[in-house]
Write a protein that holds these residues in place. Structure first.
Motif, PDB file in Angstrom:
ATOM      1  N   VAL A  54      -3.956 -36.277  23.140  1.00 30.62           N
ATOM      2  CA  VAL A  54      -3.885 -35.014  23.890  1.00 30.62           C
ATOM      3  C   VAL A  54      -2.892 -35.163  25.049  1.00 30.62           C
ATOM      4  O   VAL A  54      -2.032 -34.299  25.267  1.00 30.62           O
ATOM      5  CB  VAL A  54      -5.279 -34.581  24.397  1.00 30.62           C
ATOM      6  CG1 VAL A  54      -5.169 -33.458  25.424  1.00 30.62           C
ATOM      7  CG2 VAL A  54      -6.168 -34.158  23.235  1.00 30.62           C
ATOM      8  N   ILE A  58       0.747 -33.101  25.665  1.00 30.46           N
ATOM      9  CA  ILE A  58       1.012 -32.287  26.861  1.00 30.46           C
ATOM     10  C   ILE A  58       2.233 -32.790  27.631  1.00 30.46           C
ATOM     11  O   ILE A  58       3.073 -32.005  28.065  1.00 30.46           O
ATOM     12  CB  ILE A  58      -0.224 -32.276  27.793  1.00 30.46           C
ATOM     13  CG1 ILE A  58      -1.390 -31.575  27.119  1.00 30.46           C
ATOM     14  CG2 ILE A  58       0.105 -31.613  29.129  1.00 30.46           C
ATOM     15  CD1 ILE A  58      -2.704 -31.729  27.865  1.00 30.46           C
ATOM     16  N   PHE A  59       2.345 -34.100  27.801  1.00 34.94           N
ATOM     17  CA  PHE A  59       3.292 -34.642  28.773  1.00 34.94           C
ATOM     18  C   PHE A  59       4.540 -35.319  28.220  1.00 34.94           C
ATOM     19  O   PHE A  59       5.527 -35.441  28.943  1.00 34.94           O
ATOM     20  CB  PHE A  59       2.580 -35.651  29.683  1.00 34.94           C
ATOM     21  CG  PHE A  59       1.527 -35.034  30.534  1.00 34.94           C
ATOM     22  CD1 PHE A  59       1.859 -34.122  31.526  1.00 34.94           C
ATOM     23  CD2 PHE A  59       0.192 -35.353  30.352  1.00 34.94           C
ATOM     24  CE1 PHE A  59       0.880 -33.550  32.322  1.00 34.94           C
ATOM     25  CE2 PHE A  59      -0.789 -34.786  31.145  1.00 34.94           C
ATOM     26  CZ  PHE A  59      -0.443 -33.889  32.130  1.00 34.94           C
ATOM     27  N   HIS A  83       3.040 -39.363  34.869  1.00 34.87           N
ATOM     28  CA  HIS A  83       2.778 -37.930  34.737  1.00 34.87           C
ATOM     29  C   HIS A  83       1.783 -37.416  35.784  1.00 34.87           C
ATOM     30  O   HIS A  83       1.217 -36.337  35.626  1.00 34.87           O
ATOM     31  CB  HIS A  83       2.339 -37.631  33.299  1.00 34.87           C
ATOM     32  CG  HIS A  83       3.439 -37.921  32.326  1.00 34.87           C
ATOM     33  ND1 HIS A  83       4.556 -37.122  32.223  1.00 34.87           N
ATOM     34  CD2 HIS A  83       3.633 -38.958  31.472  1.00 34.87           C
ATOM     35  CE1 HIS A  83       5.369 -37.639  31.322  1.00 34.87           C
ATOM     36  NE2 HIS A  83       4.834 -38.757  30.854  1.00 34.87           N
ATOM     37  N   ASP A 168      -5.753 -29.762  17.913  1.00 27.95           N
ATOM     38  CA  ASP A 168      -4.910 -28.667  18.409  1.00 27.95           C
ATOM     39  C   ASP A 168      -5.627 -27.839  19.473  1.00 27.95           C
ATOM     40  O   ASP A 168      -5.014 -27.433  20.467  1.00 27.95           O
ATOM     41  CB  ASP A 168      -4.459 -27.760  17.263  1.00 27.95           C
ATOM     42  CG  ASP A 168      -3.407 -28.412  16.383  1.00 27.95           C
ATOM     43  OD1 ASP A 168      -2.777 -29.395  16.829  1.00 27.95           O
ATOM     44  OD2 ASP A 168      -3.211 -27.944  15.244  1.00 27.95           O
ATOM     45  N   ILE A 171      -5.789 -29.859  22.704  1.00 28.57           N
ATOM     46  CA  ILE A 171      -4.480 -29.850  23.360  1.00 28.57           C
ATOM     47  C   ILE A 171      -4.270 -28.542  24.117  1.00 28.57           C
ATOM     48  O   ILE A 171      -3.854 -28.541  25.275  1.00 28.57           O
ATOM     49  CB  ILE A 171      -3.354 -30.090  22.330  1.00 28.57           C
ATOM     50  CG1 ILE A 171      -3.421 -31.529  21.813  1.00 28.57           C
ATOM     51  CG2 ILE A 171      -1.981 -29.773  22.935  1.00 28.57           C
ATOM     52  CD1 ILE A 171      -2.570 -31.786  20.582  1.00 28.57           C
ATOM     53  N   ALA A 172      -4.596 -27.429  23.490  1.00 26.48           N
ATOM     54  CA  ALA A 172      -4.408 -26.123  24.136  1.00 26.48           C
ATOM     55  C   ALA A 172      -5.272 -25.996  25.390  1.00 26.48           C
ATOM     56  O   ALA A 172      -4.792 -25.537  26.437  1.00 26.48           O
ATOM     57  CB  ALA A 172      -4.730 -25.001  23.152  1.00 26.48           C
ATOM     58  N   TYR A 174      -6.628 -28.445  27.267  1.00 25.16           N
ATOM     59  CA  TYR A 174      -6.192 -29.395  28.296  1.00 25.16           C
ATOM     60  C   TYR A 174      -4.865 -28.949  28.919  1.00 25.16           C
ATOM     61  O   TYR A 174      -4.688 -29.057  30.129  1.00 25.16           O
ATOM     62  CB  TYR A 174      -6.082 -30.811  27.713  1.00 25.16           C
ATOM     63  CG  TYR A 174      -7.387 -31.568  27.748  1.00 25.16           C
ATOM     64  CD1 TYR A 174      -7.543 -32.684  28.561  1.00 25.16           C
ATOM     65  CD2 TYR A 174      -8.478 -31.179  26.980  1.00 25.16           C
ATOM     66  CE1 TYR A 174      -8.738 -33.391  28.607  1.00 25.16           C
ATOM     67  CE2 TYR A 174      -9.676 -31.876  27.007  1.00 25.16           C
ATOM     68  CZ  TYR A 174      -9.807 -32.979  27.827  1.00 25.16           C
ATOM     69  OH  TYR A 174     -10.994 -33.664  27.876  1.00 25.16           O
ATOM     70  N   ARG A 175      -3.944 -28.478  28.098  1.00 27.32           N
ATOM     71  CA  ARG A 175      -2.646 -28.011  28.621  1.00 27.32           C
ATOM     72  C   ARG A 175      -2.874 -26.903  29.657  1.00 27.32           C
ATOM     73  O   ARG A 175      -2.283 -26.918  30.737  1.00 27.32           O
ATOM     74  CB  ARG A 175      -1.751 -27.516  27.489  1.00 27.32           C
ATOM     75  CG  ARG A 175      -0.392 -27.020  28.006  1.00 27.32           C
ATOM     76  CD  ARG A 175       0.543 -26.634  26.878  1.00 27.32           C
ATOM     77  NE  ARG A 175       1.098 -27.852  26.310  1.00 27.32           N
ATOM     78  CZ  ARG A 175       1.041 -28.207  25.027  1.00 27.32           C
ATOM     79  NH1 ARG A 175       0.461 -27.421  24.154  1.00 27.32           N
ATOM     80  NH2 ARG A 175       1.587 -29.330  24.612  1.00 27.32           N
ATOM     81  N   GLU A 176      -3.721 -25.961  29.324  1.00 30.95           N
ATOM     82  CA  GLU A 176      -4.002 -24.850  30.243  1.00 30.95           C
ATOM     83  C   GLU A 176      -4.581 -25.354  31.565  1.00 30.95           C
ATOM     84  O   GLU A 176      -4.282 -24.826  32.637  1.00 30.95           O
ATOM     85  CB  GLU A 176      -4.960 -23.867  29.585  1.00 30.95           C
ATOM     86  CG  GLU A 176      -5.208 -22.630  30.416  1.00 30.95           C
ATOM     87  CD  GLU A 176      -6.091 -21.626  29.699  1.00 30.95           C
ATOM     88  OE1 GLU A 176      -6.880 -20.954  30.389  1.00 30.95           O
ATOM     89  OE2 GLU A 176      -6.002 -21.510  28.459  1.00 30.95           O
ATOM     90  N   PHE A 178      -4.183 -28.519  32.910  1.00 32.67           N
ATOM     91  CA  PHE A 178      -3.310 -29.454  33.618  1.00 32.67           C
ATOM     92  C   PHE A 178      -2.048 -28.839  34.179  1.00 32.67           C
ATOM     93  O   PHE A 178      -1.708 -29.074  35.333  1.00 32.67           O
ATOM     94  CB  PHE A 178      -2.891 -30.603  32.682  1.00 32.67           C
ATOM     95  CG  PHE A 178      -3.873 -31.735  32.611  1.00 32.67           C
ATOM     96  CD1 PHE A 178      -3.659 -32.902  33.313  1.00 32.67           C
ATOM     97  CD2 PHE A 178      -5.009 -31.629  31.826  1.00 32.67           C
ATOM     98  CE1 PHE A 178      -4.557 -33.942  33.225  1.00 32.67           C
ATOM     99  CE2 PHE A 178      -5.907 -32.665  31.734  1.00 32.67           C
ATOM    100  CZ  PHE A 178      -5.680 -33.823  32.443  1.00 32.67           C
ATOM    101  N   ILE A 179      -1.323 -28.124  33.371  1.00 36.73           N
ATOM    102  CA  ILE A 179       0.047 -27.746  33.705  1.00 36.73           C
ATOM    103  C   ILE A 179       0.187 -26.992  35.033  1.00 36.73           C
ATOM    104  O   ILE A 179       1.083 -27.317  35.808  1.00 36.73           O
ATOM    105  CB  ILE A 179       0.697 -26.971  32.530  1.00 36.73           C
ATOM    106  CG1 ILE A 179       0.783 -27.884  31.297  1.00 36.73           C
ATOM    107  CG2 ILE A 179       2.044 -26.408  32.907  1.00 36.73           C
ATOM    108  CD1 ILE A 179       1.496 -29.215  31.511  1.00 36.73           C
TER     109      ILE A 179
END
Length: 183
Positions: A54, A58-59, A83, A168, A171-172, A174-176, A178-179
């Motif tokens: 994951v 993302i990174f 990161h 998937d 990932i979605a 966690y991305r939301e 973290f970013i």
């Protein structure tokens, strides 16, 4: 607790410290390292745990072929720090059966206040429902009493035990989380 189960419950100590530096922006808190992670003295080391895949999704900089988490504690530590991700766990010690968060009893918390007072952490995320529950009960009140106010976002577990959530989807989610909090 059922006496048939009690003899399988062990008292465990976390066994290794946090990963962070002066540029860490997000603090990831799990519950307690799995037996494999305690054996390797690093976070998310069970080969079926999806945390590192994951993080890479993302990174990783696709233009940099060396920007990977790898499979050693050293390479994963470097990846997290590059990161701006800090790693630790809610629990310093507890009674637990194997890696089962549901079996955690007598949890003694870690104290993230020194990290939060030193690094520019703008978000705490917890991995798994038990980590979020224990964070709210054991750590958040102490931080609030100390005047430390860093928002916490509970995230789903990346453990293989959370098989109902696809890679998937993890990932979605966690991305939301973290970013927005990273430089």
């Amino acid at each position: 607790m059922d006496s048939r189960v009690e003899h399988h419950v062990k008292h465990v100590e976390h066994g290794f410290g946090p990963v962070w530096d002066g540029t860490s922006r997000v603090l990831v808190l799990g519950s307690m390292p799995s037996p494999k992670s305690r054996e390797e003295s690093f976070y998310y080391m069970h080969p079926r745990n999806r945390f590192w895949p994951v993080m890479e999704a993302i990174f990783t900089d696709p233009a940099n072929p060396t920007d990977v988490a790898g499979d050693t504690p050293q390479s994963r530590r470097g990846f997290a720090l590059r990161h701006h991700v800090a790693l630790w766990d809610v629990i310093a010690s507890c009674d637990i059966m194997g890696a089962s968060d549901a079996s955690i009893r007598n949890a003694v918390p870690n104290d993230p206040a020194p990290i939060l007072a030193t690094a520019p952490i703008t978000r705490i995320v917890t991995t798994g429902a038990k980590a979020a529950q224990l964070y709210r009960r054991l750590i958040a009140p102490t931080l609030a009493a100390d005047g430390i106010d860093v928002p916490m976002t509970p995230l789903p577990s990346t453990s293989p035990a959370n098989a109902s959530m696809s890679l998937d989807h993890l990932i979605a989610v966690y991305r939301e989380a973290f970013i927005p909090y990273l430089p």
